[in-house]
Design a protein around this motif. Structure first.
Motif, PDB file in Angstrom:
ATOM      1  N   TYR A 191       0.696  -4.013  10.410  1.00 41.08           N
ATOM      2  CA  TYR A 191      -0.254  -4.598  11.359  1.00 41.08           C
ATOM      3  C   TYR A 191      -1.545  -3.996  11.215  1.00 41.08           C
ATOM      4  CZ  TYR A 191      -2.365  -6.671  15.559  1.00 41.08           C
ATOM      5  OH  TYR A 191      -3.278  -7.447  16.363  1.00 41.08           O
ATOM      6  N   ARG A 192      -1.564  -2.525  11.172  1.00 43.51           N
ATOM      7  CA  ARG A 192      -2.792  -1.604  10.840  1.00 43.51           C
ATOM      8  C   ARG A 192      -3.124  -1.575   9.585  1.00 43.51           C
ATOM      9  NH1 ARG A 192      -4.802  -2.428  15.740  1.00 43.51           N
ATOM     10  NH2 ARG A 192      -3.819  -1.374  17.147  1.00 43.51           N
ATOM     11  N   LEU A 193      -2.646  -2.067   8.505  1.00 40.13           N
ATOM     12  CA  LEU A 193      -2.783  -2.291   7.056  1.00 40.13           C
ATOM     13  C   LEU A 193      -2.898  -0.673   6.478  1.00 40.13           C
ATOM     14  CD1 LEU A 193      -5.882  -4.591   7.050  1.00 40.13           C
ATOM     15  CD2 LEU A 193      -3.626  -5.212   6.522  1.00 40.13           C
ATOM     16  N   MET A 194      -1.564  -0.104   6.866  1.00 41.65           N
ATOM     17  CA  MET A 194      -1.377   1.198   6.565  1.00 41.65           C
ATOM     18  C   MET A 194      -0.128   1.481   5.631  1.00 41.65           C
ATOM     19  SD  MET A 194      -1.722   3.459   9.911  1.00 41.65           S
ATOM     20  CE  MET A 194      -3.371   3.896  10.693  1.00 41.65           C
ATOM     21  N   ASP A 195      -0.156   2.317   4.637  1.00 44.37           N
ATOM     22  CA  ASP A 195       0.888   2.609   3.964  1.00 44.37           C
ATOM     23  C   ASP A 195       1.553   4.037   4.336  1.00 44.37           C
ATOM     24  OD1 ASP A 195      -0.733   4.488   2.677  1.00 44.37           O
ATOM     25  OD2 ASP A 195      -0.632   3.397   0.740  1.00 44.37           O
ATOM     26  N   ILE A 196       2.660   4.374   3.690  1.00 44.05           N
ATOM     27  CA  ILE A 196       3.023   5.879   4.317  1.00 44.05           C
ATOM     28  C   ILE A 196       2.294   7.027   4.095  1.00 44.05           C
ATOM     29  CG2 ILE A 196       4.873   7.704   3.581  1.00 44.05           C
ATOM     30  CD1 ILE A 196       6.949   5.138   3.257  1.00 44.05           C
TER      31      ILE A 196
ATOM     32  N   VAL B 119      -1.069 -11.032   4.285  1.00 44.13           N
ATOM     33  CA  VAL B 119      -1.087  -9.866   5.497  1.00 44.13           C
ATOM     34  C   VAL B 119      -0.144 -10.605   6.577  1.00 44.13           C
ATOM     35  CG1 VAL B 119      -2.315  -8.589   7.065  1.00 44.13           C
ATOM     36  CG2 VAL B 119      -3.073  -8.706   4.728  1.00 44.13           C
ATOM     37  N   GLU B 120      -0.660 -11.693   7.017  1.00 49.45           N
ATOM     38  CA  GLU B 120       0.099 -12.224   8.257  1.00 49.45           C
ATOM     39  C   GLU B 120       1.453 -12.400   7.982  1.00 49.45           C
ATOM     40  OE1 GLU B 120      -2.273 -15.668   9.096  1.00 49.45           O
ATOM     41  OE2 GLU B 120      -3.904 -14.612  10.260  1.00 49.45           O
ATOM     42  N   GLU B 121       1.649 -12.738   6.650  1.00 49.01           N
ATOM     43  CA  GLU B 121       3.317 -12.922   6.325  1.00 49.01           C
ATOM     44  C   GLU B 121       3.989 -11.742   6.328  1.00 49.01           C
ATOM     45  OE1 GLU B 121       2.828 -15.318   2.541  1.00 49.01           O
ATOM     46  OE2 GLU B 121       2.441 -17.111   3.693  1.00 49.01           O
ATOM     47  N   ARG B 122       3.359 -10.706   5.804  1.00 49.94           N
ATOM     48  CA  ARG B 122       3.789  -9.356   5.691  1.00 49.94           C
ATOM     49  C   ARG B 122       4.172  -8.888   7.226  1.00 49.94           C
ATOM     50  NH1 ARG B 122       0.269  -5.915   1.685  1.00 49.94           N
ATOM     51  NH2 ARG B 122       1.510  -4.246   2.812  1.00 49.94           N
ATOM     52  N   ILE B 123       3.268  -9.041   7.972  1.00 48.48           N
ATOM     53  CA  ILE B 123       3.321  -8.656   9.484  1.00 48.48           C
ATOM     54  C   ILE B 123       4.649  -9.372   9.897  1.00 48.48           C
ATOM     55  CG2 ILE B 123       2.427  -8.754  11.892  1.00 48.48           C
ATOM     56  CD1 ILE B 123      -0.509  -8.357  10.324  1.00 48.48           C
ATOM     57  N   ALA B 124       4.792 -10.601   9.765  1.00 51.59           N
ATOM     58  CA  ALA B 124       5.919 -11.338  10.464  1.00 51.59           C
ATOM     59  C   ALA B 124       7.257 -11.153   9.669  1.00 51.59           C
ATOM     60  CB  ALA B 124       5.577 -12.892  10.324  1.00 51.59           C
ATOM     61  N   LYS B 125       7.075 -10.694   8.395  1.00 54.21           N
ATOM     62  CA  LYS B 125       8.453 -10.405   7.841  1.00 54.21           C
ATOM     63  C   LYS B 125       8.787  -8.820   8.402  1.00 54.21           C
ATOM     64  CE  LYS B 125      10.346  -9.221   3.381  1.00 54.21           C
ATOM     65  NZ  LYS B 125      10.130  -8.741   1.829  1.00 54.21           N
ATOM     66  N   ALA B 126       7.850  -8.215   8.615  1.00 56.67           N
ATOM     67  CA  ALA B 126       8.093  -6.710   9.104  1.00 56.67           C
ATOM     68  C   ALA B 126       8.702  -6.894  10.604  1.00 56.67           C
ATOM     69  CB  ALA B 126       6.873  -6.032   9.138  1.00 56.67           C
TER      70      ALA B 126
ATOM     71  N   ILE C 110      -1.199   6.857   4.138  1.00 55.91           N
ATOM     72  CA  ILE C 110      -2.093   6.765   4.960  1.00 55.91           C
ATOM     73  C   ILE C 110      -1.740   7.109   6.512  1.00 55.91           C
ATOM     74  CG2 ILE C 110      -3.726   5.267   6.472  1.00 55.91           C
ATOM     75  CD1 ILE C 110      -4.042   3.420   3.718  1.00 55.91           C
ATOM     76  N   LEU C 111      -0.525   6.759   6.924  1.00 59.73           N
ATOM     77  CA  LEU C 111       0.323   6.970   8.121  1.00 59.73           C
ATOM     78  C   LEU C 111       0.712   8.691   8.044  1.00 59.73           C
ATOM     79  CD1 LEU C 111       1.218   6.297  10.708  1.00 59.73           C
ATOM     80  CD2 LEU C 111       3.411   5.806   9.625  1.00 59.73           C
ATOM     81  N   SER C 112       0.908   9.209   6.956  1.00 58.84           N
ATOM     82  CA  SER C 112       1.192  10.567   6.828  1.00 58.84           C
ATOM     83  C   SER C 112      -0.153  11.406   7.340  1.00 58.84           C
ATOM     84  CB  SER C 112       1.738  10.797   5.513  1.00 58.84           C
ATOM     85  OG  SER C 112       1.665  12.312   5.316  1.00 58.84           O
ATOM     86  N   ASP C 113      -1.274  10.743   6.671  1.00 53.58           N
ATOM     87  CA  ASP C 113      -2.519  11.539   6.948  1.00 53.58           C
ATOM     88  C   ASP C 113      -2.803  11.476   8.231  1.00 53.58           C
ATOM     89  OD1 ASP C 113      -2.924  12.163   4.133  1.00 53.58           O
ATOM     90  OD2 ASP C 113      -4.224  10.577   3.610  1.00 53.58           O
ATOM     91  N   TYR C 114      -2.648  10.334   8.905  1.00 50.09           N
ATOM     92  CA  TYR C 114      -3.049  10.399  10.416  1.00 50.09           C
ATOM     93  C   TYR C 114      -2.070  10.976  11.426  1.00 50.09           C
ATOM     94  CZ  TYR C 114      -6.431   6.741  10.099  1.00 50.09           C
ATOM     95  OH  TYR C 114      -7.724   5.997   9.902  1.00 50.09           O
ATOM     96  N   THR C 115      -0.802  11.137  10.970  1.00 54.27           N
ATOM     97  CA  THR C 115       0.061  12.010  11.865  1.00 54.27           C
ATOM     98  C   THR C 115       0.523  13.212  11.505  1.00 54.27           C
ATOM     99  OG1 THR C 115       2.151  11.209  10.561  1.00 54.27           O
ATOM    100  CG2 THR C 115       1.309   9.823  12.518  1.00 54.27           C
ATOM    101  N   GLY C 116       0.222  13.653  10.092  1.00 52.27           N
ATOM    102  CA  GLY C 116       0.594  15.247   9.888  1.00 52.27           C
ATOM    103  C   GLY C 116       1.864  15.240   9.448  1.00 52.27           C
TER     104      GLY C 116
ATOM    105  N   PHE D 104      -1.620   4.439  15.678  1.00 51.08           N
ATOM    106  CA  PHE D 104      -1.691   2.964  15.481  1.00 51.08           C
ATOM    107  C   PHE D 104      -2.421   2.367  16.899  1.00 51.08           C
ATOM    108  CE2 PHE D 104       2.867   3.477  13.683  1.00 51.08           C
ATOM    109  CZ  PHE D 104       2.309   3.203  12.418  1.00 51.08           C
ATOM    110  N   ASN D 105      -2.973   3.525  17.728  1.00 46.63           N
ATOM    111  CA  ASN D 105      -3.988   3.176  18.740  1.00 46.63           C
ATOM    112  C   ASN D 105      -3.139   2.054  19.899  1.00 46.63           C
ATOM    113  OD1 ASN D 105      -6.231   3.396  20.233  1.00 46.63           O
ATOM    114  ND2 ASN D 105      -7.209   1.312  19.305  1.00 46.63           N
TER     115      ASN D 105
END
Length: 135
Positions: free
Chosen positions: A77-82, A52-59, A84-90, A120-121
């Motif tokens: 960073y928040r361990l979301m995919d598209i 996860v830390e490597e993916r965050i650094a790469k992003a 999940i983010l779609s559900d949170y934002t609409g 993302f708070n």
């Protein structure tokens, strides 16, 4: 596993929480027992968090290189995919994919940025600068 053999290897979460395990007591009946950790599980979680830390650094590097918008960083960073983010934002998934492009992200309205910031708070300014304030 017998109750007295339930692993009690201290993990990073062991000071915060314990895990319920099922074991057998002296009469062979199943009972619950608390465990503060197990080395095998601790090692597996450490490997997963390193990934996860490597993916965050790469992003983050992709954003700094102008290859992606800060949304990618915060999604990792928040361990979301598209989805999940779609559900949170609409927002529709295709909209989020489009917003992952830096040129499109830079033109987003304050209202849309606020939706992402809430998901993302973070504050909108922190969203734009990839700033994380954790307590």
């Amino acid at each position: 596993m017998k109750k007295e053999n339930v692993p009690q290897d201290m993990s990073s979460l062991g000071k915060i929480t314990k895990e319920v395990c099922y074991a057998t007591d002296s009469s062979g009946k199943y009972v619950t027992e608390l465990s503060s950790g197990w080395d095998v599980k601790i090692n597996a979680l450490d490997v997963a968090w390193k990934d996860v830390e490597e993916r965050i650094a790469k992003a983050k590097q992709q954003v700094l290189n102008g290859e992606a918008s800060p949304l990618l960083f915060f999604m990792e960073y928040r361990l979301m995919d598209i989805s999940i983010l779609s559900d949170y934002t609409g927002f529709w998934k295709w909209q989020i994919k489009r917003h992952l492009k830096p040129d499109v992200f830079n033109k987003l309205s304050d209202k849309k940025l606020q939706k992402y910031a809430e998901a993302f708070n973070v504050k909108v300014e922190d969203l734009k600068t990839m700033t994380v304030h954790e307590a």
